[in-house]
Each structure stands twice: as C-alpha cells, then as structure tokens.
Design an enzyme around this catalytic site. Structure first.
Site, PDB file in Angstrom:
ATOM      1  N   ALA A  67     -11.694   1.274  20.793  1.00  0.00           N
ATOM      2  CA  ALA A  67     -11.998   1.080  19.377  1.00  0.00           C
ATOM      3  C   ALA A  67     -12.567  -0.323  19.211  1.00  0.00           C
ATOM      4  CB  ALA A  67     -10.731   1.222  18.555  1.00  0.00           C
ATOM      5  N   GLY A 106      -9.561   3.899  23.070  1.00  0.00           N
ATOM      6  CA  GLY A 106     -10.263   4.991  22.381  1.00  0.00           C
ATOM      7  C   GLY A 106     -11.337   5.619  23.250  1.00  0.00           C
ATOM      8  N   GLU A 109      -9.603   8.116  25.206  1.00  0.00           N
ATOM      9  CA  GLU A 109      -9.173   9.201  24.312  1.00  0.00           C
ATOM     10  C   GLU A 109     -10.342  10.152  24.020  1.00  0.00           C
ATOM     11  OE1 GLU A 109      -5.599   7.429  21.653  1.00  0.00           O
ATOM     12  OE2 GLU A 109      -7.446   6.235  21.627  1.00  0.00           O
ATOM     13  N   GLU A 129      -3.696  -0.271  25.118  1.00  0.00           N
ATOM     14  CA  GLU A 129      -3.416  -0.659  23.738  1.00  0.00           C
ATOM     15  C   GLU A 129      -2.166  -1.541  23.598  1.00  0.00           C
ATOM     16  OE1 GLU A 129      -6.004   3.028  23.128  1.00  0.00           O
ATOM     17  OE2 GLU A 129      -4.637   2.215  24.638  1.00  0.00           O
TER      18      GLU A 129
HETATM   19  N1  T1G Z   1     -13.781  -4.262  20.525  1.00  0.00           N
HETATM   20  C1  T1G Z   1     -14.559  -5.304  20.122  1.00  0.00           C
HETATM   21  N2  T1G Z   1     -15.106  -6.248  20.965  1.00  0.00           N
HETATM   22  C2  T1G Z   1     -14.842  -6.080  22.255  1.00  0.00           C
HETATM   23  C3  T1G Z   1     -14.020  -5.025  22.764  1.00  0.00           C
HETATM   24  C4  T1G Z   1     -13.492  -4.087  21.827  1.00  0.00           C
HETATM   25  N3  T1G Z   1     -12.729  -3.066  22.209  1.00  0.00           N
HETATM   26  N4  T1G Z   1     -13.932  -5.176  24.099  1.00  0.00           N
HETATM   27  C5  T1G Z   1     -14.668  -6.266  24.420  1.00  0.00           C
HETATM   28  N5  T1G Z   1     -15.212  -6.809  23.325  1.00  0.00           N
HETATM   29  C6  T1G Z   1     -16.103  -7.981  23.260  1.00  0.00           C
HETATM   30  C7  T1G Z   1     -15.451  -9.262  23.779  1.00  0.00           C
HETATM   31  O1  T1G Z   1     -14.735  -9.921  22.786  1.00  0.00           O
HETATM   32  C8  T1G Z   1     -16.656 -10.056  24.233  1.00  0.00           C
HETATM   33  O2  T1G Z   1     -17.244 -10.623  23.094  1.00  0.00           O
HETATM   34  C9  T1G Z   1     -17.595  -8.984  24.754  1.00  0.00           C
HETATM   35  O3  T1G Z   1     -17.169  -7.756  24.144  1.00  0.00           O
HETATM   36  C10 T1G Z   1     -17.544  -8.817  26.241  1.00  0.00           C
HETATM   37  O4  T1G Z   1     -16.188  -8.622  26.608  1.00  0.00           O
HETATM   38  C11 T1G Z   1      -7.654   4.074  18.820  1.00  0.00           C
HETATM   39  C12 T1G Z   1      -7.145   1.418  18.761  1.00  0.00           C
HETATM   40  C13 T1G Z   1     -14.360  -3.390  28.365  1.00  0.00           C
HETATM   41  C14 T1G Z   1     -13.313  -4.155  30.464  1.00  0.00           C
HETATM   42  O5  T1G Z   1      -8.259  -3.000  25.139  1.00  0.00           O
HETATM   43  O6  T1G Z   1     -10.938  -4.867  28.507  1.00  0.00           O
HETATM   44  O7  T1G Z   1      -9.018   1.631  21.556  1.00  0.00           O
HETATM   45  O8  T1G Z   1     -16.951 -12.981  23.654  1.00  0.00           O
HETATM   46  O9  T1G Z   1     -15.999 -10.495  28.255  1.00  0.00           O
HETATM   47  O10 T1G Z   1     -15.562  -8.695  31.240  1.00  0.00           O
HETATM   48  O11 T1G Z   1      -6.425   4.038  20.734  1.00  0.00           O
HETATM   49  O12 T1G Z   1     -13.923  -6.164  27.439  1.00  0.00           O
HETATM   50  O13 T1G Z   1     -19.097 -11.877  24.118  1.00  0.00           O
HETATM   51  O14 T1G Z   1     -18.365 -12.283  21.744  1.00  0.00           O
HETATM   52  O15 T1G Z   1     -14.226  -8.715  28.122  1.00  0.00           O
HETATM   53  O16 T1G Z   1     -17.423  -6.979  30.919  1.00  0.00           O
HETATM   54  C15 T1G Z   1      -8.584  -0.769  23.635  1.00  0.00           C
HETATM   55  C16 T1G Z   1     -10.822  -4.273  25.772  1.00  0.00           C
HETATM   56  C17 T1G Z   1      -8.931  -1.142  22.255  1.00  0.00           C
HETATM   57  C18 T1G Z   1     -10.391  -2.923  26.157  1.00  0.00           C
HETATM   58  C19 T1G Z   1     -15.383  -5.284  29.607  1.00  0.00           C
HETATM   59  N6  T1G Z   1      -9.556  -1.323  24.556  1.00  0.00           N
HETATM   60  N7  T1G Z   1     -11.987  -4.744  26.497  1.00  0.00           N
HETATM   61  O17 T1G Z   1     -15.069  -6.465  30.261  1.00  0.00           O
HETATM   62  O18 T1G Z   1     -16.523  -8.158  28.978  1.00  0.00           O
HETATM   63  S1  T1G Z   1      -7.749  -0.506  21.123  1.00  0.00           S
HETATM   64  C20 T1G Z   1      -9.311  -2.425  25.244  1.00  0.00           C
HETATM   65  C21 T1G Z   1     -11.933  -5.022  27.826  1.00  0.00           C
HETATM   66  C22 T1G Z   1      -8.107   1.157  21.002  1.00  0.00           C
HETATM   67  C23 T1G Z   1      -7.492   3.416  20.172  1.00  0.00           C
HETATM   68  C24 T1G Z   1      -7.185   1.960  20.125  1.00  0.00           C
HETATM   69  C25 T1G Z   1     -13.173  -5.589  28.437  1.00  0.00           C
HETATM   70  C26 T1G Z   1     -14.049  -4.563  29.198  1.00  0.00           C
HETATM   71  P1  T1G Z   1     -17.947 -12.020  23.151  1.00  0.00           P
HETATM   72  P2  T1G Z   1     -15.644  -9.077  28.027  1.00  0.00           P
HETATM   73  P3  T1G Z   1     -16.208  -7.610  30.452  1.00  0.00           P
END
Ligand code: T1G
Length: 655
Positions: A67, A106, A109, A129
């Site tokens: 998400a 998400g 999911e 999450e």
């Molecule tokens: N939402 C918004 N921004 C995100 C993001 C996300 N989910 N993930 C990364 N970014 C931004 C980050 O801040 C950075 O921004 C840029 O993308 C590059 O990220 C309903 C509610 C996917 C493995 O926990 O683990 O889904 O600093 O440096 O090393 O159940 O990002 O450039 O401005 O980390 O290539 C669950 C989180 C969400 C995964 C890529 N998902 N992301 O790694 O890039 S909750 C996560 C990561 C959810 C549902 C629920 C990693 C990555 P900026 P990065 P990367």
C-alpha cells in the site's frame, strides 16, 4: 495496442490474454490511482469477450511494494485495496500474477487473490506490515493460511519476514519460479489454464495444522514483540482464519488494520521507515561515485576486529587481517572461525559457505600485506598514541587511493587523520558490538574527508547490510554522546531517590530490552570511568556530578565481567545487591541529599528528555544531518524501542 486504465496502470491484449502492467515508480505502491487502474483493468477483462484471461505484473524491479504508506495519514480513497483484491479473486476470468520483483504487503495480497502465481527467481515476497505497526489490511491474514497453513502464516505475518521465491514455492504460495521474465511463463499458463475451474484462494480451506505447531510459532514470534501490539493482533487474526467465514475474518482484519494504522506505535514505525530512507541522502555525496573496494584490510582481530572481518567476508570482500604477533594472529583466526561456526549453528551459513569465506581471508603479523588493500579499518585498543602511530605507519604502506578508517568510539578521528600525509582519505567507521550482527554503522565524516571517500564508506556499509548514519566529529559521535546524557540523567535519578533496578524496570516496561544500568554492567564500567577521570581536571565545578559509579569502580565493581557492578551476577542472572544500595545511600548522605520516591513516569520522561536535549545540541552543532538520524542511531545501536520512534520522535521534536 496499449490500453490506459489510469496514470499508473495500462494493459495490452496479447492472444486473448490481457497483460496488466503497474507502473508507479519508485516501488509500484498501491496508490489511489493504481487501485483505480487495477480495478478498471480487471473489470475490463471481465467485460471484454476477446479477453480469455489476465496477467498482472509490475514495471521495473518491483511487482508491488505494498500500500502507499504516504497515504496513511489521509482518508482512504475508493476503491480500497480490499475491494480491488476481492474483484480479482471473484473475477470470472483467470488472473495470473507474474511476480517480477518485490511483492510486499498489499502487493502480496494482490498476488494471493490471483488464481495462479509465477515468480521470478529473484523476487522477494512477504507481509512485513507488523514492521509498520499494522497488520495486513487486504486479506493477507485470511488468504495466506489457506495456502501455507496457520503455523507458517503466524511465523511470516507476526515477524514480517520476507522470503525468497524459492521459499515461497516450498511453502506453497507461489505455483512456479522461473529464472527470468515471469510474464512469458504467465502468458503460457494463462493460455493453458483459461476457461478451467478457478482456484480462488479465499474459497480454500485452511489446512488443519497441529495446534502445537501454531502455538510454538506464535510464542516465538511474540517473544520478540516486546510491547508491540501489531504482532499480537496478527497472531489472533491468523488463528481465527478457517474458524469463521472468510467475510467475517476479512472484516475483523480490516477493522484491526484501520485501528492500528492510526496508533502511536504505527506512527512511530512509519517515522522509522522514512527515517531509514532519509538517512541515505547525505548532502555533498549524492551522485558521487564511490571508489572501488575489493580488498579490505583489518588491523586488530580482537572482539571488534574479528566481527568486522566476518561482516566483510559475509559481503563478499577479500580480507587481509593483521595482528601485532603471529600468536595474536592465530588467536584472531580462531575467533573469526568461531564466529563463522556460530553462524553455521544458527543456520545462517553452511559448510561450503564457511569454507568459501575463509578462503577469502588472509591473516598474519605483516603490516606490509596491507599494501594491496583498497580500504583499511583499524580496530585496535582505543588509545590516542596507539592509533596515531598506527595511522602514520599505514599512511606509508597503503596505496595513494586507498582509504583509511578508524573504528574509534571516543577518540577524535581528526587528530588520528592529522597523523597522516593525506587526511582527506580518512574517515570513521564506528561499528557496534557484535560487529557482524549489529545493524548500525556510524560513518564519521572528518574535517577533511573527501566526498568520494565518504561515498565509499557509505557504499561499503550498505554492502555489509548495515544501516549507515553519517555523523560529524564530536566526542562520542551521535550514539555515545546521547547515551552518555541518558546514563548521566539515570545517575541523577538514582541520587534523587530511585534505585538502579527501578530505573531499569521503568525503561524495560517502556520497551527497552535492557535498562541503562544493566547495559552499563554488560558493556563494563571501566572505559567510562577512565574517561571521567580524564575529564575530571576540566569538569565544570558548577556542573552536577554523581560519583556513585566512581565508587563502584573503586570497589572493583566493573560490571558483569567482574560478577559485580550496579548489580551482582551469578549464573548469568542479575540481582539487586544491598552493598550497592548502601553505597548509594552513603553517597547521597555525603551530599545531604534526602531521597524521595521517583515514579516510573518521571523516570521515563526525564530520560527521554535528556536524550532529546542532547539530540538538539547535536543538531545545533550540525553533528547529525537530521533529527530522524538520531532516532535511527538510538534504535539500531542502543536498544531504543523502534515502536516508540526514537528519542526525538518520542518527545515530539520531529517536525
Ligand atoms: N509506500 C510509499 N512509499 C514507499 C513504499 C510504500 N509502500 N515503499 C517504498 N517507498 C518509497 C521510499 O520511501 C523511497 O522514497 C522509495 O520508495 C524507494 O524506497 C493493506 C497496508 C519495496 C523492498 O512494508 O520494503 O501494504 O526516499 O529506498 O531499496 O496490507 O522500499 O526515494 O523518497 O526502500 O529499492 C507494506 C516497504 C506496506 C514495503 C524497495 N510494504 N518498502 O526497496 O527502495 S503496508 C512494505 C520496501 C501494506 C496492506 C498494508 C522497499 C522495497 P524516497 P527504497 P528499495
């Protein structure tokens, strides 16, 4: 012909299969626009006769990174992710997920709702999450158990562990792993499976698992939760999967997700998430090419040096380790092999991996061997004379472009750099013990450190899998300086009337694994005592000073290693020692201090305030780039509970 479903979702019909591509840089997050586009694509597939099946994939390195976390503070736009996920699962036509990269939260999911999943070999999959203080909110806690069973689901969801495509295949939530390009395989699968009975995940039964296996997984996951609510809720939701209709489970999951999303713990963990990304942006270094590093030199193979060596070997570097004598080198090799053995015992390494790493290690007592190194890190005794002499020597041995790094915790790296002819190639790389385990690495920018030298230090840290945080030069850098303020205030609290175990209990209840006095005993009291003695001559007489720790050291109480410190230790267990209480009473009486009862809330608020005040001073002196860097250092180096966000966030200092 390309079809646009929204700004971030497009489609292309190929031989009756609609290929839906999500292109929402940087990580294809499930933003409002992406959700609307994906829902439109699934609707289009359902309504268009020429479409026999659909394949969903992501553009670039990620499938869907989850998400859009940036949307969490605002009201959720429609369609919500559960609605999009349900439309995929209930589609009348086959939907295949072509998982080309990270499928997290998400993103997974969405894939779980597809009727078939094909993953690229380098894809990463998981429901992380809980690391954001929430639970999956679009069906993860209800659909994953229907594919992998409740025990594995509890482990994955309550810890947020991310797995490889091969492990996902073995667990049963992807159907196929391909070396490259899952879209081609997905197209073939779509053509072969289209028109057949759809395997809707939500309609599957949760396989019966032994209650014992589920309880074991839950106990293990929750043993590390330390006051975090999300893992507890995740276990509850997964346990309920299969014991009630899917719709009920989904509704409970969604309500729990929404409640946790707005919780203080979730806000703190979101702060930490973005803080880690922000820490990577170092002014003056962005876009600067690091120098190539293939061979790493390590001087000193004691506790820190051997840990640094193992970390570098783990990252694929060749390591030349040097000791003062051949005997010491032999001991160093033993220590390093011992750490690798421990990694094997915990299943993090196999025999082949151990042998391969040791094959990249050379260790001896000949400093000249370091002439080959691209980067040399010293981890010798923290004494100014020893370090400056060593750097003078190294300066004459290593190549002109080689980089010299000091692992000092308290000495001034500018003074050490000044002992060389090229101070511009010197920086601090301050590891935390055990160096092969602890994630934090303070990268110290000296007065003359060149940008590409700093860039090399940062790149080296990331390749080790560390979290680098840049600090300028001051005594103790960011971490030890804030920790000193924390420890100082803790001693003030003891003088005021609290006892060490009361202070520790308050901080452990707040979320720390160990309170300040237990940590001091673990680290040993000598180094801080030696430093206080060094500072005594210049200490401001008007400054409040508590001498209890000095009295402990004078009494030979140096901490856990000596069996006595703030506590007494037997069989590895700590206990309150009446001798210490008496010593504290005597110190108070000598100063005419009448002790008073200090409530736990006051203990916590004063210690947080002391850390934050030091943090503000550090920012004012430009030692740290931003407040969230200080939070990261205290969380990853000093056990500050991540779900509290760090001292700056917890005290409302963060904008
Ligand atoms: N939402 C918004 N921004 C995100 C993001 C996300 N989910 N993930 C990364 N970014 C931004 C980050 O801040 C950075 O921004 C840029 O993308 C590059 O990220 C309903 C509610 C996917 C493995 O926990 O683990 O889904 O600093 O440096 O090393 O159940 O990002 O450039 O401005 O980390 O290539 C669950 C989180 C969400 C995964 C890529 N998902 N992301 O790694 O890039 S909750 C996560 C990561 C959810 C549902 C629920 C990693 C990555 P900026 P990065 P990367």
């Amino acid at each position: 012909m390309s079809i646009t479903f929204s700004q971030t979702v497009s489609g292309e019909l190929r031989d009756g299969v609609l290929i839906v591509t999500i292109d929402n840089p940087p990580v294809n997050a499930a933003s409002a626009d992406m959700r609307a586009g994906l829902a439109a694509a699934i609707r289009h597939a359902g309504e268009t006769e020429t479409v026999r099946a659909a394949v969903v994939t992501g553009a670039g390195r990620n499938f869907v990174g989850g998400a859009d976390i940036r949307e969490f503070g605002a009201p959720m736009a429609e369609p919500t992710l559960p609605e999009v996920v349900a439309s995929i699962e209930e589609s009348g036509k086959l939907v295949v997920a072509a998982i080309n990269g990270a499928a997290l939260g998400g993103g997974l999911e969405i894939a779980l709702a597809c009727h078939h999943r094909i993953a690229a070999a380098d894809a990463k999959l998981g429901l992380p999450e809980v690391k954001l203080g929430i639970v999956p909110g679009a069906g993860g806690t209800q659909r994953l158990p229907r594919l992998v069973g409740p025990a594995a689901s509890v482990e994955l969801i309550a810890t947020g562990r991310i797995v490889s495509a091969d492990e996902a295949l073995a667990l049963g939530f992807v159907d196929r792993v391909v070396a490259r390009d899952p879209v081609t395989e997905a197209l073939t699968a779509a053509r072969n499976l289209a028109g057949r009975k759809l395997r809707r995940t939500g309609a599957l039964d949760v396989s019966a698992a032994s209650a014992e296996a589920v309880e074991q997984a839950a106990a293990k996951a929750l043993s590390r939760a330390r006051g975090q609510e999300a893992p507890v809720e995740a276990v509850r939701l997964v346990r309920s999967a299969g014991q009630r209709p899917l719709t009920e489970g989904l509704a409970d999951e969604r309500a729990t997700f929404l409640r946790l999303r707005d919780s203080e713990q979730a806000k703190a963990l979101r702060h930490v998430f973005f803080a880690e990304r922000a820490a990577a942006k170092v002014p003056g270094v962005e876009g600067v090419e690091p120098r190539p590093v293939r061979i790493v030199g390590v001087v000193g193979t004691g506790l820190m040096g051997s840990g640094i060596t193992v970390a570098a070997l783990g990252a694929g570097y060749h390591v030349i380790a040097v000791e003062q004598t051949a005997e010491a080198a032999a001991k160093g090799r033993e220590r390093i092999s011992g750490l690798l053995d421990r990694a094997m015992q915990s299943g993090r390494l196999d025999a082949a991996g151990r042998a391969e790493r040791l094959a990249r290690l050379s260790i001896g007592a000949d400093m000249a061997a370091l002439a080959e190194a691209d980067l040399v890190i010293e981890a010798v005794f923290d004494d100014p004379a020893v370090k400056t002499e060593l750097f003078r020597q190294l300066d004459g041995i290593v190549r002109r472009r080689a980089i010299l790094a000091t692992n000092t915790s308290y000495l001034d790296p500018d003074v050490i750099a000044a002992a060389t002819l090229r101070p511009e190639r010197v920086l601090g790389l301050h590891f935390f013990s055990p160096a092969n385990i602890m994630r934090l690495l303070e990268v110290v920018r000296c007065a003359k450190t060149e940008p590409d030298v700093l860039a090399t230090g940062l790149a080296f840290a990331r390749r080790l899998g560390k979290l680098p945080v840049v600090s300028a030069v001051c005594e103790g850098f960011i971490g030890n300086r804030v920790f000193s303020a924390y420890r100082r205030e803790a001693e003030f609290l003891v003088e005021d009337g609290a006892l060490p175990h009361e202070v520790d209990a308050a901080m452990e209840a707040y979320g720390f694994a160990m309170g300040p006095f237990a940590v001091s005993d673990l680290a040993g009291l000598q180094i801080a005592w030696a430093r206080r003695k060094r500072q005594a001559a210049t200490r401001d007489p008007g400054e409040r000073y508590v001498d209890i720790a000095d009295r402990l050291c004078e009494a030979g109480r140096f901490g856990q290693k000596s069996g006595r410190g703030w506590y007494v230790y037997s069989g590895g267990k700590r206990a309150v020692d009446p001798e210490v209480t008496a010593l504290i009473d005597a110190s108070r009486a000598a100063k005419g201090v009448v002790p008073r009862a200090v409530p736990a809330e006051e203990i916590v608020s004063r210690l947080l305030a002391a850390m934050a005040a030091e943090g503000k001073a550090i920012l004012a002196e430009h030692i740290a780039e931003r407040d969230s860097d200080i939070d990261l250092v205290m969380i990853n180096g000093y056990g500050f509970p991540a779900h509290k966000g760090g001292p700056m966030f917890a005290t409302g200092q963060v904008a």
